[in-house]
Design a protein around this motif. Structure first.
Motif, PDB file in Angstrom:
ATOM      1  N   GLU A 645       0.840  -1.191   0.000  1.00 20.89           N
ATOM      2  CA  GLU A 645       0.000   0.000   0.000  1.00 20.89           C
ATOM      3  C   GLU A 645       0.877   1.244   0.000  1.00 20.89           C
ATOM      4  O   GLU A 645       1.987   1.243   0.548  1.00 20.89           O
ATOM      5  CB  GLU A 645      -0.915   0.017   1.224  1.00 20.89           C
ATOM      6  N   PRO A 646       0.398   2.329  -0.614  1.00 19.78           N
ATOM      7  CA  PRO A 646       1.193   3.563  -0.621  1.00 19.78           C
ATOM      8  C   PRO A 646       1.208   4.214   0.752  1.00 19.78           C
ATOM      9  O   PRO A 646       0.198   4.246   1.461  1.00 19.78           O
ATOM     10  CB  PRO A 646       0.477   4.432  -1.644  1.00 19.78           C
ATOM     11  N   VAL A 647       2.363   4.729   1.113  1.00 16.97           N
ATOM     12  CA  VAL A 647       2.547   5.432   2.381  1.00 16.97           C
ATOM     13  C   VAL A 647       2.921   6.873   2.075  1.00 16.97           C
ATOM     14  O   VAL A 647       3.745   7.138   1.180  1.00 16.97           O
ATOM     15  CB  VAL A 647       3.640   4.766   3.232  1.00 16.97           C
ATOM     16  N   GLY A 668      -3.617   6.064  15.595  1.00 15.36           N
ATOM     17  CA  GLY A 668      -4.826   5.307  15.329  1.00 15.36           C
ATOM     18  C   GLY A 668      -5.074   5.072  13.854  1.00 15.36           C
ATOM     19  O   GLY A 668      -5.869   4.210  13.480  1.00 15.36           O
ATOM     20  N   ARG A 669      -4.393   5.824  13.000  1.00 13.90           N
ATOM     21  CA  ARG A 669      -4.489   5.645  11.550  1.00 13.90           C
ATOM     22  C   ARG A 669      -3.323   4.804  11.018  1.00 13.90           C
ATOM     23  O   ARG A 669      -2.957   4.907   9.862  1.00 13.90           O
ATOM     24  CB  ARG A 669      -4.514   7.009  10.860  1.00 13.90           C
ATOM     25  N   ARG A 670      -2.742   4.001  11.881  1.00 17.93           N
ATOM     26  CA  ARG A 670      -1.594   3.146  11.540  1.00 17.93           C
ATOM     27  C   ARG A 670      -0.369   3.967  11.138  1.00 17.93           C
ATOM     28  O   ARG A 670       0.474   3.531  10.356  1.00 17.93           O
ATOM     29  CB  ARG A 670      -1.945   2.156  10.425  1.00 17.93           C
ATOM     30  N   ALA A 693      -4.348   4.955   2.567  1.00 21.08           N
ATOM     31  CA  ALA A 693      -5.713   4.472   2.772  1.00 21.08           C
ATOM     32  C   ALA A 693      -6.328   5.019   4.047  1.00 21.08           C
ATOM     33  O   ALA A 693      -7.555   5.009   4.199  1.00 21.08           O
ATOM     34  CB  ALA A 693      -5.724   2.941   2.813  1.00 21.08           C
ATOM     35  N   GLU A 694      -5.496   5.505   4.968  1.00 20.77           N
ATOM     36  CA  GLU A 694      -5.982   5.993   6.260  1.00 20.77           C
ATOM     37  C   GLU A 694      -6.154   7.509   6.293  1.00 20.77           C
ATOM     38  O   GLU A 694      -6.610   8.047   7.298  1.00 20.77           O
ATOM     39  CB  GLU A 694      -5.011   5.578   7.372  1.00 20.77           C
ATOM     40  N   GLY A 740      -9.798   5.438   2.348  1.00 22.12           N
ATOM     41  CA  GLY A 740      -9.479   5.720   3.742  1.00 22.12           C
ATOM     42  C   GLY A 740     -10.699   5.967   4.576  1.00 22.12           C
ATOM     43  O   GLY A 740     -11.770   6.300   4.090  1.00 22.12           O
ATOM     44  N   PRO A 741     -10.558   5.806   5.917  1.00 27.02           N
ATOM     45  CA  PRO A 741     -11.679   6.040   6.813  1.00 27.02           C
ATOM     46  C   PRO A 741     -11.955   7.517   6.951  1.00 27.02           C
ATOM     47  O   PRO A 741     -11.127   8.322   6.658  1.00 27.02           O
ATOM     48  CB  PRO A 741     -11.185   5.455   8.143  1.00 27.02           C
TER      49      PRO A 741
END
Length: 741
Positions: A645-647, A668-670, A693-694, A740-741
């Motif tokens: 996944e892209p960071v 909390g978003r990793r 994604a977060e 993302g959330p």
């Protein structure tokens, strides 16, 4: 700014004011949402005689007539221009939205203006003002904008005027709170049944005179005995603040020695300090007062604008270059100089098409003249771009907005603003100059849109119109980016926030007649082998005539991140003829692009061709491509394949009070916090690495967490393995969970 005879000019006065740059004042109103900016503009127009008491102009419309989105939503979402005349001056009032999503409209107003009125509401708690207005003040300070503060809603105040001025001094004055001081003290009547005390007049600190409007007309009187103590205390502080900014170094000694300084000297020094941006006066204004022909404080505010704010001649214009980047002399605010102008806002009119609001910095803009239009190329955070463009176009009609009508103009001189129709493909931020001498103004600082909105056409008829509508939408709004993501095959509009995205969808529907559906935004994932594996590809078919025959054996091994795909030929003995080795490689690379597990591109592996078989007649390029793809898929079936996944690298700038909450939210978003840096003005820069994604909606989360005071930027860092739990979920339902959330 003292006591004067107040009149407003008629049509002849308007023509004179509009023809001289030194008689023009361009003023932007900024402030938090609900502070009363639009109401204040209407009150100033009423005081100047531009509208009647019903707030309507000659054609029956109101100066605050906006598009249906604003009328339906009950909030401003775009920059609007209201020109008024006062004592021989033309004042262009630029009303901006106060909601954070529309900061692009605010910065357009800052670019077009030479001074700012900062509007704060006393109906809010002082703490709420601190949270919502400091960032806007910094927007003005960043461009060196002279500023004054207007306090509204004193009749329903939760925060008294003296407390509000202390808050403004602390927030806006920085190390020098005495640079933000009131020029008048409000006079309030007795409390009504609702517990609120109406504003009835103002007391001038320099003149020591009460300007009473309790009867509906302006009457002067001496201050009451119980008011004199507060008056003298505030007056002494104001005089000291003015003298501290004076160029006459003897004034302070004279004042401290008990000498009286005449009002004319103080007013002159005050006006110079305001124009230079070193002193910020505070005024109390009550735009609507029952029985009064003019609101309280509106006359004094118009006097401040004309006497204290700089004309376009006094302001330093933006730098210019040639389109190739060669430096050129700064524009001169003179109608006789070569043309240099800029599109500060673009809108679409259902009858005349695209309309551009233009600020002329030099020269004179006239209808039906040929001009050169040049625009910057921009790149957004998601890869969305605006291409660099330039062309010669012919100027359409020039108009001045007022109410629902556009009044025709013969010309627009340096320092003034006008609306221009049919300006070709000109976009917000484009430069207009002479066709024989093309120029490009330095771009204004615009925030990056960081909220992705993935859209798709609702039906087949919408597909035909969607591309053009999206192009026109982003041409109007420089804080919006359009991205065509090849990896996820999504069309993505990058917006400033939820309200910005809602307005974009509504404009597509109402203005361009395109129905679109929003869908979850997907981030571009990758696949890679986590262990070594072998694969055997056999493609053999007989169907009459020439058949298809190809067999190959490969080995796949992981490589370091960023290595891409390597293909190695280790075939010996000619089991795979030389001409078909490249065919195997093509098949492997084609299958890698399609993915081997969840349909995402395969990266960072070495594929080695070990052996194979060929047929003298039936082997072909297509057969070995198919065999190579089959071999790669078989290798994946017997190996551990990871999803990458892209960071993103995040830089989050927040007030010190919110650092702990922000770091906890990032965890909390990793995310991994990699460091903090102390910034200026009690702020901290938090650096972190967070999976993309977060952070799809991080704009909304950060705004809520920091009460609108935090901001962040992002940049792609790398792809890295996704946690097994999430990867397994995606393999089961590949189209879910990537937003993302």
């Amino acid at each position: 700014m003292g006591d004067r005879t107040h009149t407003h000019t008629g049509a002849a006065g308007r023509a004179t004011a509009a023809g001289r740059p030194d008689s023009i004042r361009n003023v932007v109103l900024v402030g938090h949402s609900g502070s009363g900016k639009t109401t204040l503009v209407e009150a100033l127009a009423l005081t100047a005689g531009a509208v009647n008491r019903a707030g309507r102009v000659e054609d029956g419309s109101t100066i605050s007539d906006h598009d249906e989105i604003e009328q339906r939503g009950g909030r401003s979402v775009q920059l609007s221009l209201v020109p008024v005349e006062w004592n021989g001056y033309r004042i262009n009032l630029l009303d901006t939205p106060g909601y954070a999503d529309f900061v692009g409209e605010l910065r357009a107003g800052l670019r077009a203006a030479d001074a700012a009125l900062f509007v704060v509401s006393a109906a809010q708690e002082a703490g709420a003002v601190a949270d919502t207005t400091r960032a806007l003040w910094e927007e003005c300070a960043a461009v060196g904008m002279p500023r004054a503060v207007v306090v509204t809603h004193l009749d329903t105040a939760r925060t008294p005027f003296d407390e509000m001025t202390r808050v403004c001094g602390r927030l806006f004055g920085g190390d020098d709170p005495d640079a933000v001081l009131p020029l008048y003290l409000p006079v309030q009547g007795p409390e009504g049944p609702d517990g609120h005390a109406p504003l009835t007049g103002l007391t001038g600190l320099l003149t020591r005179r009460v300007l009473d409007r309790s009867s509906g007309e302006r009457q002067e009187a001496a201050p009451a005995v119980d008011q004199r103590g507060a008056l003298e205390e505030a007056r002494d502080r104001l005089i000291e603040g003015i003298i501290a900014e004076s160029e006459d170094e003897t004034l302070m000694d004279r004042y401290l020695g008990g000498g009286e300084i005449d009002t004319g000297t103080l007013v002159g020094d005050l006006e110079r300090a305001v124009a230079s941006g070193s002193f910020h006066p505070v005024l109390a204004v009550a735009p609507a007062v029952r029985g009064a022909r003019r609101g309280i404080g509106t006359v004094e505010l118009l006097d401040l604008i004309t006497a204290g704010f700089p004309s376009p001649v006094e302001r330093v214009p933006p730098a210019v270059t040639t389109p190739e980047g060669a430096a050129r002399p700064a524009p001169v605010c003179d109608p006789g100089e070569p043309l240099v102008a800029e599109v500060v806002r673009t809108a679409s009119d259902p009858y005349v098409g695209r309309v551009s609001l233009v600020r002329v910095f030099s020269g004179t803009l006239r209808p039906d003249e040929a001009v050169h239009v040049c625009g910057h190329g921009l790149t957004g955070p998601g890869g969305g771009t605006r291409p660099r463009h330039e062309a010669d176009v012919r100027v359409g009609a020039l108009t001045g907005p007022f109410g629902a009508r556009q009044r025709p103009l013969d010309s627009c001189v340096a320092g003034d603003l006008a609306c221009v129709s049919k300006l070709g493909g000109a976009e917000t931020g484009d430069t207009l100059s002479g066709t024989g001498d093309p120029l490009l103004m330095e771009p204004w600082n615009m925030p990056d849109p960081l909220l992705p909105l993935a859209v798709r056409a609702h039906g087949r008829t919408d597909e035909d119109k969607l591309s053009q509508a999206l192009g026109r939408l982003v041409a109007e709004d420089p804080t919006m980016r359009l991205e065509q993501n090849r990896d996820t095959r999504q069309v993505v509009l990058w917006c400033m926030g939820e309200a910005h995205a809602d307005v974009a969808l509504e404009r597509l529907r109402t203005r361009y007649g395109v129905q679109v559906d929003a869908e979850p935004h997907r981030v571009p994932l990758r696949e890679t082998f986590a262990s070594r594996a072998t694969g055997y590809g056999r493609h053999v078919r007989q169907s009459g005539g020439h058949g298809q025959f190809a067999v190959c054996e490969i080995e796949v091994e992981p490589l370091p991140a960023g290595a891409g795909i390597e293909f190695v030929d280790e075939v010996v003995g000619g089991s795979v003829p030389r001409q078909f080795v490249t065919s195997v490689e093509k098949g492997v690379r084609t299958q890698a692009a399609r993915g081997v597990v969840a349909g995402h591109p395969l990266v960072d592996v070495r594929v080695t061709l070990l052996d194979g078989k060929a047929h003298q007649v039936d082997s072909s390029d297509a057969a070995f491509q198919t065999a190579g793809a089959l071999a790669l898929r078989e290798a994946a079936a017997g190996a551990r394949v990871e999803l990458l996944e892209p960071v993103a690298e995040l830089g989050v700038l927040v007030p010190d009070d919110y650092v702990g909450a922000v770091m906890g939210d990032l965890s909390g978003r990793r995310g991994r916090v990699v460091g903090t840096e102390q910034a200026t003005d009690g702020r901290t820069l938090v650096r972190a690495e967070v999976p993309e994604a977060e952070i799809g909606t991080y704009t909304i989360g950060l705004r809520s967490l920091t009460h609108g005071t935090g901001r962040f930027d992002r940049a792609y860092a790398r792809h890295e393995p996704m946690p097994a739990r999430l990867a397994d979920h995606l393999r089961e339902s590949p189209k879910s969970g990537t937003n993302g959330p």
